[in-house]
Design a protein around this motif. Sequence first.
Motif, PDB file in Angstrom:
ATOM      1  N   TYR A 174       0.869  -1.165   0.000  1.00  0.00           N
ATOM      2  CA  TYR A 174       0.000   0.000   0.000  1.00  0.00           C
ATOM      3  C   TYR A 174       0.909   1.220   0.000  1.00  0.00           C
ATOM      4  O   TYR A 174       2.112   1.102   0.226  1.00  0.00           O
ATOM      5  CB  TYR A 174      -0.897   0.004   1.246  1.00  0.00           C
ATOM      6  N   GLN A 234       1.025   5.669   0.907  1.00  0.00           N
ATOM      7  CA  GLN A 234       0.361   6.838   1.472  1.00  0.00           C
ATOM      8  C   GLN A 234       1.155   8.073   1.112  1.00  0.00           C
ATOM      9  O   GLN A 234       2.308   8.216   1.530  1.00  0.00           O
ATOM     10  CB  GLN A 234       0.224   6.704   2.992  1.00  0.00           C
ATOM     11  N   ASN A 251      -2.806  12.383   2.058  1.00  0.00           N
ATOM     12  CA  ASN A 251      -3.781  11.476   1.433  1.00  0.00           C
ATOM     13  C   ASN A 251      -3.995  10.235   2.294  1.00  0.00           C
ATOM     14  O   ASN A 251      -3.200   9.927   3.182  1.00  0.00           O
ATOM     15  CB  ASN A 251      -3.294  11.034   0.052  1.00  0.00           C
ATOM     16  N   GLN A 252      -5.065   9.527   1.988  1.00  0.00           N
ATOM     17  CA  GLN A 252      -5.322   8.274   2.683  1.00  0.00           C
ATOM     18  C   GLN A 252      -4.448   7.163   2.115  1.00  0.00           C
ATOM     19  O   GLN A 252      -3.963   7.236   0.977  1.00  0.00           O
ATOM     20  CB  GLN A 252      -6.800   7.894   2.518  1.00  0.00           C
ATOM     21  N   GLU A 254      -3.628   3.836   0.323  1.00  0.00           N
ATOM     22  CA  GLU A 254      -4.313   3.193  -0.786  1.00  0.00           C
ATOM     23  C   GLU A 254      -3.576   1.926  -1.214  1.00  0.00           C
ATOM     24  O   GLU A 254      -2.361   1.811  -1.066  1.00  0.00           O
ATOM     25  CB  GLU A 254      -4.411   4.147  -1.984  1.00  0.00           C
ATOM     26  N   ALA A 268      -3.932  -1.673  -8.134  1.00  0.00           N
ATOM     27  CA  ALA A 268      -4.648  -0.414  -8.304  1.00  0.00           C
ATOM     28  C   ALA A 268      -4.639  -0.059  -9.787  1.00  0.00           C
ATOM     29  O   ALA A 268      -3.658  -0.317 -10.500  1.00  0.00           O
ATOM     30  CB  ALA A 268      -3.966   0.692  -7.501  1.00  0.00           C
TER      31      ALA A 268
END
Length: 114
Positions: free
Chosen positions: A36, A38, A42-43, A45, A59
């Motif tokens: 993931y 970050q 931002n969150q 993802e 993604a």
Amino acid sequence: VQLQASGGGLVQAGGSLQLSCSASGIISNIYRMGWYRQAQGNQRELVATMTTDYTTNYADSVKGRFTVSRDVAKNTVYLQMNSLKPEDTGVYLCNAADGPIIYWGLGTQVTVSS
């Protein structure tokens, strides 16, 4: 379970980096490992994950540019990142699912300059 990631750094747009993450400790059944990220402000993802049977999930923003792979015997996951873009900049965090428990590594910084 401890996750140790490496391979981040500074690269120019269009360049490549490879990240790796190894799991150690008392491991029961890590059926999924991945990455993931970050970016600042931002969150977190999803980037890419791979299960023990080599099923992948990417993604949309990285499809065709990034490739996730695993060495199941070594509990290690890799992320080959090609054609990097400035928007790929962020802290990349290794993730492992061991049964019902989710583990996170500390992360490695990837910075892509334009």
